[in-house]
Design a protein around this motif. Structure first.
Motif, PDB file in Angstrom:
ATOM      1  N   UNK A 412       0.815  -1.235   0.000  1.00  0.00           N
ATOM      2  CA  UNK A 412       0.000   0.000   0.000  1.00  0.00           C
ATOM      3  C   UNK A 412       0.841   1.275   0.000  1.00  0.00           C
ATOM      4  N   UNK A 413       2.105   1.170   0.419  1.00  0.00           N
ATOM      5  CA  UNK A 413       2.978   2.345   0.472  1.00  0.00           C
ATOM      6  C   UNK A 413       3.799   2.544  -0.800  1.00  0.00           C
ATOM      7  N   UNK A 414       3.758   1.576  -1.717  1.00  0.00           N
ATOM      8  CA  UNK A 414       4.695   1.571  -2.842  1.00  0.00           C
ATOM      9  C   UNK A 414       4.580   2.827  -3.701  1.00  0.00           C
ATOM     10  N   UNK A 415       3.378   3.194  -4.109  1.00  0.00           N
ATOM     11  CA  UNK A 415       3.220   4.335  -5.021  1.00  0.00           C
ATOM     12  C   UNK A 415       3.732   5.622  -4.372  1.00  0.00           C
ATOM     13  N   UNK A 416       3.382   5.841  -3.110  1.00  0.00           N
ATOM     14  CA  UNK A 416       3.851   7.056  -2.417  1.00  0.00           C
ATOM     15  C   UNK A 416       5.362   7.031  -2.224  1.00  0.00           C
TER      16      UNK A 416
END
Length: 969
Positions: A412-416
């Motif tokens: 869930x943190x990858x894009x940010x």
């Protein structure tokens, strides 16, 4: 120390080497580091390892364990003794299909293991990009994951047991133990018992466990390999209420050989993946869009979710091997996500494809969604797996550098995370490389830096420091699967906190109180910007060469293109040609990598006026057979055949030329002279007494048969029999190569007959020889002379409408290869090269144009097996020979997966090389030929290949032209 090493050498069963050559080629791995070791050892058994441990303890030196040497964080680099277990510890010891387990030694190659267990319906899941040469010991040391970790987990998840030798020389086997068993283990007096007892004392306090849980990377990140896996240990029934058994294999996995020396590994296997498979290759116009699409895509049950960016894709455009794998690419994507689905039936797979396509289409992020099936998937994955090596194709001193390439965050943190990472890159004006395991929250992110320059070395540190802070912000792992080594070791304290870092130091001391096991890795590491491969701000050596290496900005930079990825260490069973000599000896010295590294070392550091004039270079190039497998199969395109030719030329300037080299180099002239009296010459070549005397004088192996001259040369035949056709399809020039002209004129005559009967006007000129023999012996001035004469002769005659075709691959393909390095007029040479073809290539093109039809050939049933010349494999394609021999309707044709035949021109004749030559032939070619019924035709288009097949199997192989000519109606 030398006397001590000599004494150790005498006591070992294996080899201990401390010459400059071996120390130089083991000074690097696939990382940016270089450190000259004290010695290199190939231990034969556990007793050798115990002797090494005792020696290291007594002399306060380190032991650096090594298998394939493809580490990216400097794990295999150090000043102690490099212990290479790949040569002797490489056996599969036990396969247990019922329990789905296997016991292996650390030097077993991952893909070789899977080939061995496939018949049981099993495989080892973790699948690195280096799987055709990486070894299980290294995978355990790094806790490797690879492309399939989202489905099958990491190596740590699969490691059930480890047999090790501890720092006091005692043996210990680590497996899963219960809380009750643990009591017995920790109460003994052995070092193994002390390890259990001290670990229990160290990790039992609640405040210690709380600190670990608080500071270590998030548990949801399955690719977390920062420091030692203390977070996994405290999650067992010995330290918590969890019912999971304690297994110190979890601690040793990812420990990079710093805690114990592993000799046997027990692995959990998986059932083979479902049969039916498809891949959606989603194309994106930006990295940002690609990242945003990962989470929606992962809602599907994916087996692979891999990413490639434009930098890597662009590296494939000029790569001889991988450019053909670009067939699915549409437009000019900034990134591609490779999404693999599998199922036990096609209907369910189709439904999965439909759902996945809808998910991605609903995001409006991708601009193209091609679907790949079957072999197309393998080709696409090969493109992705070649990423590391392909990055070596960047011309010049700027390279895609490993430093922050192994970071992993929760999905869930990858894009940010990537968005913030990209801002850091913009800040430093970097166009980074993004590729690899998007579905696991890990991308291999690489800045492009010149580590020869101080300002970029500064950036190397600054970027790593800022990214480390960013990773910590998301409680990610600085190392997902490549390890900490000496590259990321200094950042572990930041990642897990000072208290936890002190725990790591205590764990190290518990296992290895004398600090002999791979010191300076994970704990107490040197600064990341020390012991780099290149001296900072050095004055770049000026290396003058006869051949033109400007395509790599000089010969030194061509050697420097080798980034250590080790593709040249793949086994015979992995296919391809590279590297025949390594496959025969299993010595690192005989790899493509070693040759490039040795040349780099001596050209950079030699103080001799002639930097090539070193016996060490002569030794390392000795078994290179100039097959050119590396020119196409090495992702970095390190053309060692060209390096060897230039080395020989320069070396001979200082050391002279041997009588044998002069004879072999001038083979064409000698054959021209001998052809004046063919009968007498052939008698002398075949008579046991005279042939034996000649072999003895020239240093030719007594076991070899000598080639006989043709009764009439091809040129003589052509002059007497040339024809003018009334309405030919087109006119072609047939190159009069020196091998066909004097030794295989019959094949040349059959080519003339075949072409003329197919209605092609054939012209020949009395052209100079090709220069192949000169090139192979480093007689480059002579080679340059004949190359330029041929370029001048044919340039005004050859065009797209009137091509130049050749029979002998090593001769005609020189127009497309070495001639471009020898030409006085490069533009002229390049234009000519575009219209120079193997005869098989020409015939295939004409078949495609409809000018040659099956109706011209017999309908008789025949079986044919093909062995193609190495230069054809490297510079052309075996498919051309396969396709033309399939022209007769009932011919059943197969290509032998044979690599190199081992003859390689004069190499196989030379007495000191004969055994290696035959060993190479025995790897795959000879057995395949022997298994073939006598009725099966053996096709081989290389004159050396046909000779080798005869000497090795007593079977006569025919040129494909001969087979086609005889098939004419």
């Amino acid at each position: 120390m030398k006397e001590k090493l000599l004494e150790l050498q005498r006591t070992l069963n294996g080899e201990l080497l401390f010459d400059d050559l071996h120390k130089s080629i083991y000074a690097t791995d696939a990382s940016v580091y270089r450190e000259i070791p004290l010695a290199v050892c190939y231990p034969k058994n556990k007793e050798d390892i115990k002797l090494l441990i005792d020696f290291a303890t007594q002399n306060h030196i380190g032991l650096i364990p090594r298998t394939a040497g493809t580490s990216l964080a400097g794990q295999c680099v150090g000043s102690g003794i490099v212990v290479d277990v790949s040569k002797h510890f490489n056996k599969i010891l036990k396969i247990d299909p019922s329990n789905r387990t296997v016991v292996v030694e650390p030097g077993v190659i991952r893909d070789d293991l899977n080939r061995a267990i496939e018949e049981f319906g099993l495989f080892f899941g973790p699948n690195t990009s280096t799987s055709n040469r990486c070894m299980i010991g290294g995978m355990v040391g790094n806790n490797s994951s690879g492309t399939t970790s989202i489905k099958y987990g990491t190596t740590r998840d699969k490691t059930l047991g480890l047999k090790t030798i501890l720092s006091d020389g005692s043996e210990a086997e680590f497996t899963a133990i219960s809380r009750n068993d643990f009591v017995g283990y920790k109460n003994g007096k052995s070092l193994e018992s002390k390890i259990y007892k001290k670990l229990y004392k160290l990790l039992s306090p609640a405040e210690v466990q709380k600190e670990i849980t608080k500071e270590f990377p998030l548990e949801t990140i399955h690719r977390r390999n920062t420091g030692y896996a203390l977070d996994s240990l405290i999650d067992t029934e010995v330290f918590s209420e969890n019912k999971k058994a304690l297994n110190l294999c979890e601690l040793l996995s990812g420990s990079e050989g710093t805690l114990a020396f592993t000799t046997e590994i027990t692995l959990q296997l998986d059932v083979l993946a479902p049969k039916y498979t498809a891949m959606v290759a989603a194309h994106f116009s930006s990295i940002e869009n690609c990242m945003l699409a990962v989470e929606p895509a992962m809602e599907s049950d994916l087996y692979t979710c891999e990413m490639m960016d434009k930098v890597i894709l662009d590296c494939t455009i000029q790569n001889l091997k991988y450019k053909e794998n670009r067939f699915f690419i549409e437009g000019d994507p900034k990134a591609i996500l490779m999404l693999e689905l599998r199922s036990e039936n096609q209907e369910d797979l189709n439904n999965q494809i439909h759902v996945l396509l809808n998910r991605i289409e609903n995001t409006n992020l991708a601009y193209a969604l091609p679907i790949l099936m079957d072999e197309q998937i393998d080709k696409a994955l090969e493109l992705r797996k070649a990423g590391l090596g392909l990055l070596g194709n960047i011309i010049g001193d700027k390279k895609a550098v490993a430093c922050i390439e192994d970071t992993a965050v929760a999905l869930p943190d990858l894009a940010n995370y990537i968005a913030e990472f990209s801002e850091i890159m913009k800040k430093y004006k970097q166009e980074a490389v993004y590729y690899a395991h998007a579905g696991a929250g890990e991308l291999h992110l690489r800045p492009i830096l010149n580590l020869k320059k101080e300002e970029d070395v500064d950036l190397f540190r600054k970027i790593t420091e800022e990214v480390a802070v960013l990773v910590k912000k998301y409680r990610g792992s600085m190392s997902g699967e490549h390890g900490d080594g000496r590259l990321r070791g200094e950042f572990i304290e930041l990642m897990i906190g000072s208290k936890n870092y002190k725990l790591l130091e205590e764990v190290k001391a518990i296992f290895d109180p004398h600090n002999i096991f791979n010191p300076g890795k994970i704990t107490n590491t040197a600064p990341m910007d020390t012991s780099l491969r290149y001296e900072i701000d050095r004055k770049e050596p000026e290396i003058k060469t006869l051949m033109d290496f400007s395509d790599s900005q000089g010969i030194l930079r061509l050697a420097e293109k080798c980034n250590g990825s080790g593709d040249c260490r793949k086994s015979v069973e992995a296919g391809g040609t590279m590297c025949p000599s390594y496959r025969a000896t299993k010595n690192e010295k005989d790899t493509t990598r070693a040759r490039a590294n040795a040349l780099r070392e001596f050209l950079t550091n030699s103080e001799k006026p002639n930097k090539f004039a070193h016996e060490e270079l002569k030794e390392v190039f000795d078994l290179c057979i100039s097959c050119k497998g590396c020119k196409s199969e090495c992702p970095s395109n390190v053309d060692v055949a060209a390096l060897k030719a230039e080395f020989q030329y320069q070396y001979q300037k200082s050391n002279g030329k041997s009588l044998r080299s002069i004879a072999f180099a001038n083979n064409s002239k000698m054959n021209e002279l001998a052809s004046k009296a063919t009968g007498i010459s052939n008698f002398l070549f075949s008579n046991a007494l005279t042939a034996g005397l000649a072999k003895s004088i020239m240093g030719v192996a007594s076991e070899r048969s000598l080639p006989k001259l043709s009764k009439v040369t091809l040129w003589e035949y052509y002059k007497k029999n040339q024809k003018t056709l009334e309405a030919p399809i087109k006119t072609v020039y047939l190159f009069k190569d020196e091998f066909t002209n004097y030794l295989d004129a019959e094949v040349g005559i059959e080519a003339l007959v075949l072409l003329e009967k197919l209605n092609y006007q054939v012209k020949m000129l009395n052209n100079p020889e090709s220069g192949r023999s000169y090139i192979s012996k480093g007689f480059l001035e002579e080679a340059k002379d004949v190359a330029n004469k041929n370029i001048e002769l044919f340039s005004t005659l050859i065009s797209n409408e009137t091509p130049l075709i050749g029979i002998e691959p090593s001769a005609i393909l020189g127009f497309r290869d070495e001639y471009l390095r020898l030409a006085n007029n490069l533009e002229q040479a390049e234009n000519l090269s575009k219209n120079c073809f193997l005869i098989e290539e020409f015939l295939k093109k004409e078949i495609a144009l409809g000018n040659i039809k099956s109706s011209s050939f017999t309908s008789e049933i025949k079986e044919i097996k093909i062995h193609t010349h190495c230069h054809q494999k490297a510079l052309s394609n075996s498919a051309y020979t396969f396709d033309i021999l399939n022209l007769p309707t009932n011919y059943k044709v197969r290509i032998i997966a044979s690599g190199c035949c081992g003859m390689a021109g004069s190499f196989g004749y030379e007495k000191e090389h004969y055994e290696i030559s035959m060993t190479i032939g025995e790897q795959s070619l000879f057995p395949a030929v022997r298994k073939s019924p006598d009725t099966t035709l053996i096709a081989a288009n290389g004159t050396s290949c046909r000779h080798q097949i005869f000497d090795g199997t007593n079977r006569i192989a025919q040129h494909p032209v001969t087979i086609l000519k005889e098939a004419l109606i």
